[in-house]
Design a protein around this motif. Structure first.
Motif, short mmCIF file in Angstrom:
data_model
loop_
_atom_site.label_atom_id
_atom_site.label_comp_id
_atom_site.label_asym_id
_atom_site.label_seq_id
_atom_site.Cartn_x
_atom_site.Cartn_y
_atom_site.Cartn_z
N PRO A 1 97.80 22.71 -15.11
CA PRO A 1 96.35 22.46 -15.14
C PRO A 1 95.72 22.43 -13.76
N TRP A 2 96.45 21.96 -12.74
CA TRP A 2 95.89 21.85 -11.39
C TRP A 2 95.97 23.16 -10.61
N GLN A 3 96.33 24.26 -11.29
CA GLN A 3 96.36 25.56 -10.63
C GLN A 3 95.24 26.49 -11.10
N PHE A 4 94.52 26.13 -12.15
CA PHE A 4 93.48 27.01 -12.67
C PHE A 4 92.21 26.96 -11.80
N HIS A 5 91.32 27.90 -12.07
CA HIS A 5 90.11 28.01 -11.26
C HIS A 5 89.34 26.68 -11.18
N GLY A 6 88.88 26.37 -9.96
CA GLY A 6 88.08 25.18 -9.74
C GLY A 6 88.89 23.93 -9.48
N SER A 7 90.19 23.97 -9.76
CA SER A 7 91.05 22.82 -9.47
C SER A 7 91.27 22.71 -7.96
N VAL A 8 91.45 21.49 -7.48
CA VAL A 8 91.91 21.30 -6.11
C VAL A 8 93.44 21.34 -6.17
N TYR A 9 94.01 22.35 -5.58
CA TYR A 9 95.42 22.68 -5.77
C TYR A 9 96.32 21.47 -5.55
N GLY A 10 97.08 21.15 -6.59
CA GLY A 10 98.05 20.07 -6.51
C GLY A 10 97.48 18.68 -6.61
N ILE A 11 96.14 18.57 -6.67
CA ILE A 11 95.49 17.26 -6.61
C ILE A 11 94.77 16.91 -7.90
N PHE B 1 85.82 14.01 -9.01
CA PHE B 1 86.85 12.97 -8.91
C PHE B 1 86.84 12.34 -7.52
N ASP B 2 87.56 11.22 -7.43
CA ASP B 2 87.75 10.50 -6.18
C ASP B 2 89.14 10.84 -5.64
N LEU B 3 89.23 11.26 -4.40
CA LEU B 3 90.51 11.67 -3.83
C LEU B 3 91.54 10.55 -3.83
N ASP B 4 91.11 9.34 -3.49
CA ASP B 4 92.07 8.23 -3.45
C ASP B 4 92.63 7.94 -4.83
N GLU B 5 91.75 7.96 -5.85
CA GLU B 5 92.22 7.73 -7.21
C GLU B 5 93.14 8.85 -7.66
N ALA B 6 92.85 10.08 -7.25
CA ALA B 6 93.62 11.23 -7.71
C ALA B 6 95.06 11.19 -7.22
N VAL B 7 95.29 10.62 -6.05
CA VAL B 7 96.66 10.62 -5.49
C VAL B 7 97.28 9.22 -5.48
N ARG B 8 96.65 8.27 -6.13
CA ARG B 8 97.16 6.89 -6.11
C ARG B 8 98.60 6.81 -6.62
N ALA B 9 98.91 7.57 -7.65
CA ALA B 9 100.27 7.57 -8.20
C ALA B 9 101.06 8.80 -7.75
N GLY B 10 100.60 9.44 -6.69
CA GLY B 10 101.25 10.66 -6.21
C GLY B 10 100.46 11.89 -6.59
N THR B 11 100.74 12.99 -5.92
CA THR B 11 100.02 14.23 -6.21
C THR B 11 100.55 14.86 -7.50
N LEU B 12 99.73 15.67 -8.13
CA LEU B 12 100.15 16.35 -9.36
C LEU B 12 101.23 17.39 -9.08
N SER B 13 101.23 17.96 -7.89
CA SER B 13 102.23 18.97 -7.53
C SER B 13 103.56 18.35 -7.17
N GLY B 14 103.56 17.03 -6.89
CA GLY B 14 104.78 16.37 -6.45
C GLY B 14 105.09 16.59 -4.99
N GLN B 15 104.20 17.27 -4.28
CA GLN B 15 104.40 17.55 -2.86
C GLN B 15 103.42 16.74 -2.02
N GLU B 16 103.76 16.60 -0.75
CA GLU B 16 102.86 15.91 0.16
C GLU B 16 101.65 16.80 0.46
#
Length: 401
Positions: free
Chosen positions: A301-311, A349-364
């Motif tokens: 889902p985080w790879q489709f158009h308009g997504s912030v990659y991995g976030i 979305f809020d960036l801090d909330e989006a990565v609070r439990a880690g990124t969706l991609s699992g990468q830094e």
């Protein structure tokens, strides 16, 4: 980028339409994005735009010979696709079936123009078409489209203008109404999903152009892999790959542009990015690609158009068909990111909330913490076009130069 069973109604196999959801046709009622000068689209909230039956909001009117209502392709063996998911609206073509929803109280004003977007298809062997209108409190059309033919699934757009000087009163309603086909041998059905509405306007004061329409003055990076064609920046992947960046850096901003992707094409918008390294990780990358192409059916889902990659993911289904111009706005305001595609908010979305439990991609993604950087295009070896590029910096009192 660093994604059948069948149901029989009246003897017709629904999979003959649903199963071909990723195929598009060439005609378009309104050439969205073909304006001679840049416009902006101010989103207007449509209640339940994707026809979730539990969400209600839509009113359906059938006729003696045709039905209208919610229908679930998934319950009948058709998987979700770019142009539809969950429930859709079905409108029989036996003479004036409608789907309508009440608009926000302040949405419609005299003299304004509106862009209505929707995904539409035809089920059945004979011609099916519909009209779109805005009606006043007395159920009188105050702006109407011509007939729009439904075929295989695709996104369509119509522009409706409210006459200037008219005295109008609500509540106002957005109405989709099928047109009777008196020559039909067997009745067809119009399928409808993912409705959007936006007020058409011009940029507010303070926007500055990023592109002179002639050459890449003001741009840095891999200028060999990009060039200018018919007033647009385009990639030249046969010459070189890589990224193209604005010479200036931006922290908080509103970035507006038009883009066009051929079938299967892929690119990205770098934001708050350094001029070296992987923009998707050292900065952030907002995806640009043809969601509808079969080769992307397995994307996350985080790879489709308009997504912030991995976030953070974005809504699907609001992009124009491949080869047509789209209008997009990216707003970065502190830790808040918002993406508007063709007048629909597809990500906020809020960036801090989006990565609070880690990124969706699992990468830094160290770029999530960057407060400033370049805007740019992330080349991935495909032909893509960009035009009408302009930006408005957002200054807070303590950050004014």
């Amino acid at each position: 980028m660093s994604r059948a069973g069948c149901h029989m109604i009246g003897g017709m196999d629904i999979s003959s339409i649903i199963g071909l959801a990723l195929i598009t046709v060439a005609s378009s009622p309104v050439p969205a994005g073909a304006e001679t000068k840049a416009v902006t689209l101010e989103p207007i909230r449509i209640a339940n735009p994707e026809f979730d039956q539990a969400g209600q909001s839509w009113q359906f009117t059938g006729t003696e010979s045709a039905d209208a209502g919610y229908w679930s392709p998934k319950k009948h063996g058709a998987a979700d696709a770019e142009w539809f998911e969950g429930e859709v609206a079905t409108l029989g073509t036996g003479g004036g079936c409608t789907a309508s929803c009440v608009l926000p109280a302040d949405a419609v004003v005299s003299g304004a123009s509106y862009r209505i977007g929707f995904n539409v298809a035809r089920w059945g062997p004979d011609l099916a078409s519909l009209k779109v209108s805005i009606e006043d409190g007395a159920s009188r059309p105050i702006a109407s489209s011509g007939s729009i033919e439904a075929g295989l699934w695709r996104r369509r757009f119509v522009d409706l203008e409210i006459p200037s000087g008219d005295t109008i009163s609500g509540p106002f309603t957005l109405v989709f109404r099928t047109v009777e086909n008196k020559d039909a041998v067997r009745e067809s059905t119009v399928l409808l999903d993912k409705v959007s509405m936006a007020r058409i306007g011009v940029d507010e004061p303070g926007f500055q152009s990023l592109f002179n329409g002639r050459d890449l003055t003001g741009w840095i990076g891999n200028v060999k892999g990009y060039g200018v064609e018919n007033g647009a920046i385009r990639t030249f992947p046969e010459r070189a790959g890589g990224n193209l960046y604005t010479q200036d850096e931006f922290g908080d901003f509103v970035f507006r542009f038009a883009f066009k992707v051929p079938p299967g094409a892929n690119n990205g918008i770098a934001i708050r990015a350094p001029s070296t390294g992987d923009a998707a990780f050292e900065g952030m990358e907002v995806q640009v690609l043809d969601n509808s192409h079969p080769k992307y059916a397995g994307l996350k889902p985080w790879q489709f158009h308009g997504s912030v990659y991995g976030i953070s993911p974005a809504l699907r289904g609001y992009q124009a068909s491949p080869g047509e111009w789209n209008l997009e706005e990216i707003r970065a305001d502190g830790r808040r990111i918002r993406v508007v595609l063709n007048g629909m908010v597809i990500s906020e979305f809020d960036l801090d909330e989006a990565v609070r439990a880690g990124t969706l991609s699992g990468q830094e993604h160290p770029g999530v913490s960057r407060e400033k950087g370049h805007l740019g295009f992330c080349g991935h070896g495909d032909l893509v076009y960009f035009k009408d590029l302009r930006v408005q910096p957002i200054f807070r009192p303590e950050s004014k130069p």
